[in-house]
Scaffold this motif. Structure first.
Motif, PDB file in Angstrom:
ATOM      1  N   GLU A 151       0.737  -1.147  -0.045  1.00 23.06           N
ATOM      2  CA  GLU A 151      -0.021  -0.071   0.150  1.00 23.06           C
ATOM      3  C   GLU A 151       0.837   1.152  -0.025  1.00 23.06           C
ATOM      4  O   GLU A 151       0.464   2.181  -0.666  1.00 23.06           O
ATOM      5  CB  GLU A 151      -0.952   0.060   1.297  1.00 23.06           C
ATOM      6  N   HIS A 152       2.025   1.127   0.585  1.00 23.42           N
ATOM      7  CA  HIS A 152       2.996   2.178   0.541  1.00 23.42           C
ATOM      8  C   HIS A 152       3.912   2.491  -0.544  1.00 23.42           C
ATOM      9  O   HIS A 152       4.769   3.443  -0.534  1.00 23.42           O
ATOM     10  CB  HIS A 152       3.702   2.104   2.053  1.00 23.42           C
ATOM     11  N   TYR A 153       3.521   1.677  -1.514  1.00 17.89           N
ATOM     12  CA  TYR A 153       4.611   1.842  -2.566  1.00 17.89           C
ATOM     13  C   TYR A 153       3.869   1.696  -4.056  1.00 17.89           C
ATOM     14  O   TYR A 153       2.775   1.214  -4.167  1.00 17.89           O
ATOM     15  CB  TYR A 153       5.471   0.532  -2.771  1.00 17.89           C
ATOM     16  N   SER A 186       0.981   4.890  -5.237  1.00 14.76           N
ATOM     17  CA  SER A 186       0.381   4.601  -3.961  1.00 14.76           C
ATOM     18  C   SER A 186      -0.609   5.251  -3.359  1.00 14.76           C
ATOM     19  O   SER A 186      -1.629   4.749  -2.715  1.00 14.76           O
ATOM     20  CB  SER A 186       1.718   4.395  -2.997  1.00 14.76           C
ATOM     21  N   PHE A 187      -0.430   6.691  -3.311  1.00 14.84           N
ATOM     22  CA  PHE A 187      -1.066   7.340  -2.373  1.00 14.84           C
ATOM     23  C   PHE A 187      -2.547   7.706  -2.916  1.00 14.84           C
ATOM     24  O   PHE A 187      -3.298   7.996  -2.352  1.00 14.84           O
ATOM     25  CB  PHE A 187      -0.531   8.943  -1.973  1.00 14.84           C
TER      26      PHE A 187
END
Length: 122
Positions: free
Chosen positions: A30-32, A53-54
């Motif tokens: 989720e963070h990449y 990701s965001f």
């Protein structure tokens, strides 16, 4: 152990479909930004798709737009590449990697999976 594992490749006829999976372990996808890349026989590696990701904005190579779709499943910590209307020129080893860019480039510090073979042939 940090790991990306691709699966779902195989032999398919032109016009067929495959769904590739990129399962992560040891870290949260989720963070990449996660991308798919491919390298066909005798060709250089090329970027196919990237999911930011965001906000999960997606990017595609012109050669696959309208045919391929990248998606994420947070619960499964997996990124997918749905490939429809496959063509012989899609034949390649497909890799997923972290830290792709909107220009479908990998970063020097990208983490890569081992690849999965996709062959499109009558």
């Amino acid at each position: 152990q940090v790991q990306l594992v691709e699966s779902g490749g195989g032999l398919v006829q032109p016009g067929g479909s495959l769904r590739l999976s990129c399962a992560a372990s040891g870290f949260n996808l989720e963070h990449y930004a996660i991308g798919w890349f491919r390298q066909g026989p005798g060709k250089e590696r090329e970027g196919v798709s990237c999911s930011r990701s965001f906000d999960s904005t997606t990017y595609y190579a012109d050669s696959v737009k309208g045919r391929f779709t990248i998606s994420r499943n947070k619960a499964e910590n997996t990124v997918y590449l749905q490939m429809n209307n496959l063509k012989p020129e899609d034949t390649a080893v497909y890799y997923c990697a972290t830290d792709c860019s909107p220009h479908l480039r990998a970063a020097s510090m990208s983490f890569w999976g081992q690849g999965t073979q996709v062959t499109v042939s009558p």
